[in-house]
Design a protein around this motif. Sequence first.
Motif, short mmCIF file in Angstrom:
data_model
loop_
_atom_site.label_atom_id
_atom_site.label_comp_id
_atom_site.label_asym_id
_atom_site.label_seq_id
_atom_site.Cartn_x
_atom_site.Cartn_y
_atom_site.Cartn_z
N SER A 174 0.69 -1.34 -0.14
CA SER A 174 0.09 -0.07 0.02
C SER A 174 0.93 1.45 -0.07
O SER A 174 0.66 2.27 -0.73
CB SER A 174 -0.95 -0.03 1.33
OG SER A 174 -0.13 -0.07 2.39
N ARG A 180 1.17 3.96 -3.27
CA ARG A 180 1.05 5.50 -2.95
C ARG A 180 2.33 6.29 -3.49
O ARG A 180 2.04 7.45 -4.10
CB ARG A 180 0.78 6.01 -1.49
CG ARG A 180 -0.65 5.49 -0.86
CD ARG A 180 -0.95 6.09 0.06
NE ARG A 180 0.13 5.54 1.39
CZ ARG A 180 -0.37 4.70 2.04
NH1 ARG A 180 -1.29 3.75 1.72
NH2 ARG A 180 0.53 4.20 2.91
N THR A 223 2.19 8.72 -6.78
CA THR A 223 2.87 10.22 -6.64
C THR A 223 3.65 10.46 -7.86
O THR A 223 3.54 11.46 -8.46
CB THR A 223 3.23 10.69 -5.42
OG1 THR A 223 2.24 10.32 -4.32
CG2 THR A 223 3.92 11.77 -5.20
#
Length: 360
Positions: free
Chosen positions: A240, A244, A248
């Motif tokens: 997870s 992320r 980004t």
Amino acid sequence: MTVATSLIPGLDDIVKRGDPRRRGEIARAISQLFFRDADKLRPELIDLFDNLLIDLVPHAELASRVDLSERFSRLNNAPPHLVNQLARENEIAVAGPVLRRSPVLDDAALVEIARLKGQGHLLAMTERPALSPVVTDVLVERGDRDVVRRAAANAGAVFSPGSYSELIKRAAQDGVLTLRIGQRNDLSGEHLKQLLDGTLDVIRRRLSTVVNPARQVEIKRAMAAIEEAALPPGPRRDFSAAQRTVLTLNGEGHLGESALLGFAKAHKYEESVAALSAMSGVRLQVLDRLIAGDRYDPLLILGRVLNLGWPTVRALILLWYGSNRTPADADIEAARINFTRLMPTTAERVVNFWRNRQTI
């Protein structure tokens, strides 16, 4: 039956001692009397017709027996003994109509016939508007490929848990049967997983195109569960945070080979796999399982498809070895040679296969 006796003089004597041709003629004549008033006949008259016809119809010529079977098969009050007799004829043209649709045949008769007769009789039964588990048990047990396929396609057929499991077992070698089972409304989630687990990828993809949207969702959920169960034992990695980070970078336009090389050199496995997943279009769980295997070949294939330089591929291979293992120089050189020799078209075919695994 007074009417029948008056129209056909000497009927009793013909039934008992008449020659076969004459019996056939009488059978047709008596049947016409039955059909004329079928909806008005009382049970005792139906029994009387039944007792007469059961001795006469077998002696009628084939065309007449076929015609009588067709007509009697559509009546709710057809003479029961005669219908059972027709259903047991070896000639499928005669037995077929009553086996396909006669409401007079009960489960006990169907089971007996299914156990004693050949595949033609079983195939005719699969067309009945409803089939109970006691009947489908025998169809699945004795039926050949065509019988089982037709039974699985019958929306009115009900299968016992044991027969359903046997259907799924046979579907592992039969793509058509897989498609038939996959479209059944009574297919449970557990049976769907069993069906998909033993099915080739090309059949899974085909199944996803012919089922309704709700079943498509069930297929994706089942495939995710199958892939999860196939992962090696031990703690599962948590991607997870890595996802992320990669998301980004991608949003800022900085996700590329340079970022991937940085992750690999820093021994950041989760970030490296997440980056490879985003760059290649292969689902993260699939890619993790491939890279976590006992060979680093998937890294060579991904490197060729993504047009990565050897330094990046080498860093990924070292990441694959882990911090506790140091590969020999000869092993790294062998990997480099294999990487340079790998044809882009070959690598692309393999990666396309991996990509397809996320939609089945």
